[in-house]
Write a protein that holds these residues in place. Structure first.
Motif, PDB file in Angstrom:
ATOM      1  N   PHE A 244      50.343  47.147  45.798  1.00 22.94           N
ATOM      2  CA  PHE A 244      50.846  46.613  44.527  1.00 22.94           C
ATOM      3  C   PHE A 244      51.881  45.518  44.754  1.00 22.94           C
ATOM      4  O   PHE A 244      52.169  44.743  43.854  1.00 22.94           O
ATOM      5  CB  PHE A 244      51.454  47.742  43.686  1.00 22.94           C
ATOM      6  N   ASP A 245      52.451  45.468  45.972  1.00 19.63           N
ATOM      7  CA  ASP A 245      53.463  44.459  46.287  1.00 19.63           C
ATOM      8  C   ASP A 245      52.845  43.174  46.831  1.00 19.63           C
ATOM      9  O   ASP A 245      53.572  42.223  47.114  1.00 19.63           O
ATOM     10  CB  ASP A 245      54.461  45.019  47.313  1.00 19.63           C
ATOM     11  N   ASN A 246      51.544  43.150  46.986  1.00 16.95           N
ATOM     12  CA  ASN A 246      50.871  41.959  47.505  1.00 16.95           C
ATOM     13  C   ASN A 246      51.105  40.770  46.568  1.00 16.95           C
ATOM     14  O   ASN A 246      51.024  40.896  45.343  1.00 16.95           O
ATOM     15  CB  ASN A 246      49.374  42.252  47.644  1.00 16.95           C
ATOM     16  N   VAL A 247      51.384  39.597  47.148  1.00 14.36           N
ATOM     17  CA  VAL A 247      51.685  38.399  46.365  1.00 14.36           C
ATOM     18  C   VAL A 247      50.507  38.013  45.470  1.00 14.36           C
ATOM     19  O   VAL A 247      50.684  37.656  44.294  1.00 14.36           O
ATOM     20  CB  VAL A 247      52.061  37.233  47.308  1.00 14.36           C
ATOM     21  N   ASP A 248      49.293  38.081  46.017  1.00 13.44           N
ATOM     22  CA  ASP A 248      48.112  37.712  45.226  1.00 13.44           C
ATOM     23  C   ASP A 248      47.901  38.686  44.068  1.00 13.44           C
ATOM     24  O   ASP A 248      47.513  38.281  42.962  1.00 13.44           O
ATOM     25  CB  ASP A 248      46.864  37.672  46.109  1.00 13.44           C
ATOM     26  N   PHE A 249      48.162  39.970  44.309  1.00 12.22           N
ATOM     27  CA  PHE A 249      47.991  40.949  43.237  1.00 12.22           C
ATOM     28  C   PHE A 249      48.996  40.699  42.117  1.00 12.22           C
ATOM     29  O   PHE A 249      48.657  40.787  40.927  1.00 12.22           O
ATOM     30  CB  PHE A 249      48.138  42.376  43.764  1.00 12.22           C
ATOM     31  N   LYS A 250      50.238  40.380  42.483  1.00 15.21           N
ATOM     32  CA  LYS A 250      51.252  40.105  41.460  1.00 15.21           C
ATOM     33  C   LYS A 250      50.876  38.882  40.628  1.00 15.21           C
ATOM     34  O   LYS A 250      51.115  38.839  39.415  1.00 15.21           O
ATOM     35  CB  LYS A 250      52.609  39.914  42.123  1.00 15.21           C
ATOM     36  N   MET A 251      50.263  37.899  41.272  1.00 18.15           N
ATOM     37  CA  MET A 251      49.799  36.725  40.531  1.00 18.15           C
ATOM     38  C   MET A 251      48.722  37.120  39.532  1.00 18.15           C
ATOM     39  O   MET A 251      48.708  36.653  38.384  1.00 18.15           O
ATOM     40  CB  MET A 251      49.254  35.676  41.494  1.00 18.15           C
ATOM     41  N   LEU A 252      47.816  38.011  39.938  1.00 22.08           N
ATOM     42  CA  LEU A 252      46.770  38.481  39.033  1.00 22.08           C
ATOM     43  C   LEU A 252      47.371  39.255  37.863  1.00 22.08           C
ATOM     44  O   LEU A 252      46.923  39.118  36.724  1.00 22.08           O
ATOM     45  CB  LEU A 252      45.780  39.363  39.797  1.00 22.08           C
ATOM     46  N   GLN A 253      48.387  40.047  38.131  1.00 20.07           N
ATOM     47  CA  GLN A 253      49.048  40.789  37.061  1.00 20.07           C
ATOM     48  C   GLN A 253      49.659  39.851  36.026  1.00 20.07           C
ATOM     49  O   GLN A 253      49.623  40.123  34.822  1.00 20.07           O
ATOM     50  CB  GLN A 253      50.132  41.703  37.635  1.00 20.07           C
ATOM     51  N   ARG A 254      50.219  38.757  36.486  1.00 21.82           N
ATOM     52  CA  ARG A 254      50.839  37.809  35.557  1.00 21.82           C
ATOM     53  C   ARG A 254      49.814  37.194  34.615  1.00 21.82           C
ATOM     54  O   ARG A 254      50.155  36.760  33.508  1.00 21.82           O
ATOM     55  CB  ARG A 254      51.572  36.716  36.331  1.00 21.82           C
ATOM     56  N   ALA A 255      48.553  37.160  35.057  1.00 23.54           N
ATOM     57  CA  ALA A 255      47.498  36.603  34.207  1.00 23.54           C
ATOM     58  C   ALA A 255      47.143  37.515  33.039  1.00 23.54           C
ATOM     59  O   ALA A 255      46.313  37.154  32.196  1.00 23.54           O
ATOM     60  CB  ALA A 255      46.248  36.323  35.044  1.00 23.54           C
ATOM     61  N   LEU A 256      47.786  38.680  32.966  1.00 21.90           N
ATOM     62  CA  LEU A 256      47.586  39.588  31.830  1.00 21.90           C
ATOM     63  C   LEU A 256      48.612  39.356  30.728  1.00 21.90           C
ATOM     64  O   LEU A 256      48.502  39.942  29.648  1.00 21.90           O
ATOM     65  CB  LEU A 256      47.686  41.048  32.303  1.00 21.90           C
ATOM     66  N   THR A 257      49.609  38.516  30.985  1.00 26.79           N
ATOM     67  CA  THR A 257      50.703  38.333  30.026  1.00 26.79           C
ATOM     68  C   THR A 257      50.707  36.912  29.471  1.00 26.79           C
ATOM     69  O   THR A 257      50.394  35.959  30.190  1.00 26.79           O
ATOM     70  CB  THR A 257      52.058  38.605  30.708  1.00 26.79           C
ATOM     71  N   PRO A 258      51.080  36.753  28.196  1.00 30.46           N
ATOM     72  CA  PRO A 258      51.146  35.402  27.621  1.00 30.46           C
ATOM     73  C   PRO A 258      52.067  34.475  28.411  1.00 30.46           C
ATOM     74  O   PRO A 258      51.750  33.304  28.623  1.00 30.46           O
ATOM     75  CB  PRO A 258      51.675  35.656  26.210  1.00 30.46           C
ATOM     76  N   LYS A 259      53.218  35.000  28.859  1.00 28.60           N
ATOM     77  CA  LYS A 259      54.160  34.177  29.617  1.00 28.60           C
ATOM     78  C   LYS A 259      53.533  33.699  30.922  1.00 28.60           C
ATOM     79  O   LYS A 259      53.643  32.519  31.291  1.00 28.60           O
ATOM     80  CB  LYS A 259      55.429  34.975  29.903  1.00 28.60           C
ATOM     81  N   GLY A 260      52.858  34.622  31.626  1.00 25.38           N
ATOM     82  CA  GLY A 260      52.224  34.255  32.884  1.00 25.38           C
ATOM     83  C   GLY A 260      51.099  33.257  32.694  1.00 25.38           C
ATOM     84  O   GLY A 260      50.922  32.327  33.484  1.00 25.38           O
ATOM     85  N   ILE A 261      50.325  33.439  31.620  1.00 20.75           N
ATOM     86  CA  ILE A 261      49.211  32.533  31.340  1.00 20.75           C
ATOM     87  C   ILE A 261      49.739  31.131  31.056  1.00 20.75           C
ATOM     88  O   ILE A 261      49.216  30.131  31.569  1.00 20.75           O
ATOM     89  CB  ILE A 261      48.370  33.048  30.155  1.00 20.75           C
ATOM     90  N   ARG A 262      50.798  31.037  30.247  1.00 25.13           N
ATOM     91  CA  ARG A 262      51.362  29.723  29.919  1.00 25.13           C
ATOM     92  C   ARG A 262      51.965  29.053  31.155  1.00 25.13           C
ATOM     93  O   ARG A 262      51.816  27.846  31.358  1.00 25.13           O
ATOM     94  CB  ARG A 262      52.430  29.872  28.839  1.00 25.13           C
ATOM     95  N   LYS A 263      52.650  29.843  31.977  1.00 20.60           N
ATOM     96  CA  LYS A 263      53.360  29.271  33.121  1.00 20.60           C
ATOM     97  C   LYS A 263      52.411  28.819  34.209  1.00 20.60           C
ATOM     98  O   LYS A 263      52.590  27.722  34.781  1.00 20.60           O
ATOM     99  CB  LYS A 263      54.338  30.309  33.670  1.00 20.60           C
ATOM    100  N   GLU A 264      51.397  29.632  34.525  1.00 22.39           N
ATOM    101  CA  GLU A 264      50.537  29.336  35.668  1.00 22.39           C
ATOM    102  C   GLU A 264      49.186  28.763  35.284  1.00 22.39           C
ATOM    103  O   GLU A 264      48.439  28.293  36.146  1.00 22.39           O
ATOM    104  CB  GLU A 264      50.363  30.606  36.514  1.00 22.39           C
ATOM    105  N   GLY A 265      48.832  28.818  33.992  1.00 19.64           N
ATOM    106  CA  GLY A 265      47.561  28.241  33.560  1.00 19.64           C
ATOM    107  C   GLY A 265      46.349  28.966  34.081  1.00 19.64           C
ATOM    108  O   GLY A 265      45.284  28.362  34.266  1.00 19.64           O
ATOM    109  N   LEU A 266      46.481  30.271  34.301  1.00 22.85           N
ATOM    110  CA  LEU A 266      45.383  31.086  34.810  1.00 22.85           C
ATOM    111  C   LEU A 266      45.254  32.345  33.961  1.00 22.85           C
ATOM    112  O   LEU A 266      46.255  32.895  33.487  1.00 22.85           O
ATOM    113  CB  LEU A 266      45.623  31.476  36.272  1.00 22.85           C
TER     114      LEU A 266
END
Length: 486
Positions: A244-266
């Protein structure tokens, strides 16, 4: 020449077995009849203890079990090695092996008391080139075979999912089915389009019985997961994620949130149909194919730049928020330009969306695409259209429709040719739709800003109801507009 009937007094015997096979059009050598008779004796001897079959009458056993197992080998060429998936006590595999001695056979069976029986009976029959796989076959099973045959009761689609790790490209998947499998077949063709192609669908009767059967054969179009994994690893496009601490996994988790989607465009895309559409119409947007470890490999539609991420099951389930069990896509969000009132409105209907619920946003975008809306303007209050819930509710329409980010609903000038929806307005059937206009629904709860509420349009409904769901009201208004323009 008329067929001879078996005398009622003829007891179960090797001779009776040979007679039924001959009468059914099956040419068998003395050795083959002897082996099949031996197999029958083993079944009878161990059936009470092991519950191997519910068919007990001798003539029914010969026709419904052995003859039914033999028939596919008379109708189509048998690929080798051939996996008999869910073989149970060895059918159709063992009768097929008896009549095709050169066939390399894998008997797949997870119930251990039946596995022991299979080992013993294959040794008693002197069968060679038979491997018994005593575990459940799933997508991670990667022993390569050229064919799979099954008479198991699970759906075709479930079987296709299970054997993707072992059936080679160009291999045959052979289903022995009952006559009423059309819905199941249509679903399998739809879900596995691009991975499997229907090759044959043949109806037949078991000779000497009224029992109708279907032989359905698919050919595999995609590569086995092991080969895709090997090629992707060599190109640096494959990663196995276990923490769960993997960098790639955390990036995928951010794609579930509006903030993450807006910030990273994924964003993350789920659902087999939506994924197929994205891969077909927008493959350049796909960044990663995400599966559970040992799951299905990326299809050929994935471009060379797509990375395959295999996640341990707890990690995958944390991303698969809808519980589909199907792989996910990590996708670049298409560019969404801004719209201002100075830009005006295009010909037709421009839909203005203020909804804060992502499912309402997705649903109304899907409706807009269905009725031919020119563009969608997502107002400042709106949930992000690429929130996973919005993407799923839109059935992928968010990837096809022209969308813009706009101002707040309260900042829309009342000079715009706008039709606004509110329960206090005049009836919809009294409204004239301009050639170019905007359609505005209120926010969930607060409704429309005051300036728009005074000139709104209402959807007629029963007096006992206070209001409609905002996305539903929009759909009714779009239907009425589309009905009038034809």
């Amino acid at each position: 020449m008329a067929q001879r009937s078996i005398p009622q007094a003829l007891r179960p015997s090797l001779q009776a077995l040979a007679f039924i096979l001959e009468q059914s059009g099956v040419q068998a050598s003395a050795q083959q009849v002897h082996q099949l008779w031996t197999y029958h004796q083993w079944l009878r001897r161990h059936n009470v203890e092991l519950n191997l079959t519910r068919v007990h009458n001798f003539h029914n056993m010969v026709r419904k079990l052995y003859l039914d197992s033999i028939l596919p080998g008379l109708m189509i060429p048998l690929p080798s090695p051939l996996l008999d998936l869910g073989t149970g006590p060895g059918m159709p595999g063992i009768p097929l092996k008896i009549f095709h001695p050169g066939l390399e056979l894998v008997l797949g069976e997870s119930r251990q008391h039946r596995v022991r029986f299979l080992h013993e009976v294959c040794e008693a029959l002197g069968l060679e080139k038979v491997f018994i796989e005593g575990r459940r076959i799933g997508p991670s099973y990667d022993r390569p075979v050229r064919g799979v045959i099954t008479r198991a009761v699970e759906s075709m689609a479930e079987t296709m999912e299970r054997i993707e790790g072992c059936l080679e490209k160009g291999g045959r998947l052979i289903f022995m089915k009952g006559p009423h499998c059309d819905h199941e077949l249509e679903r399998a063709v739809r879900l596995f389009n691009g991975r499997f192609a229907l090759m044959e669908d043949r109806a037949y009767l078991i000779p000497g019985t009224p029992h109708r059967r279907r032989l359905v054969v698919f050919v595999r179009l995609s590569e086995r997961a092991a080969l895709v994994r090997q090629a992707a690893s060599a190109a640096g496009r494959h990663k196995r994620i276990a923490s769960f601490d993997n960098v790639d996994f955390k990036m995928l988790q951010r794609a579930l949130t509006p903030k993450g989607i807006r910030k990273e465009g994924l964003c993350l895309v789920s659902g087999a149909k939506v994924i197929r559409d994205v891969l077909k119409f927008q493959p350049n947007l796909v960044r990663a194919w995400i599966s559970v470890a040992g799951g299905p490999a990326p299809p050929s539609a994935c471009r060379e730049h797509v990375t395959w991420l295999e996640l341990e099951r707890p990690l995958f389930e944390a991303l698969d928020i809808f519980g589909t069990g199907h792989p996910l896509l990590h996708v670049q969000v298409p560019a969404i330009p801004s719209w201002t009132p100075a830009d005006g409105l295009s010909l037709g209907c421009t839909l203005f969306v203020p909804f804060q619920d992502p499912e309402n946003v997705g649903a109304v975008v899907r409706t807009a695409a269905a009725f031919g809306v020119t563009a969608v303007v997502l107002l400042k209050e709106s949930a992000h259209p690429f929130h996973p819930k919005a993407v799923r509710a839109s059935a992928g329409a968010v990837f096809r429709l022209r969308m813009f980010f706009g101002p707040s609903a309260s900042d829309l000038p009342t000079t715009l040719p706008m039709i606004a929806l509110s329960q206090d307005g005049r009836p919809l059937n009294q409204v004239n739709f301009p050639e170019s206009f905007g359609l505005l629904a209120g926010l969930e709860g607060p409704g429309l800003p005051e300036p728009w509420r005074r000139r709104a349009v209402a959807i007629p409904m029963a007096p006992s109801m206070e209001s409609l769901n905002a996305a539903t009201a929009t759909a009714v208004a779009l239907y009425e507009w589309r009905r009038r323009i034809g």
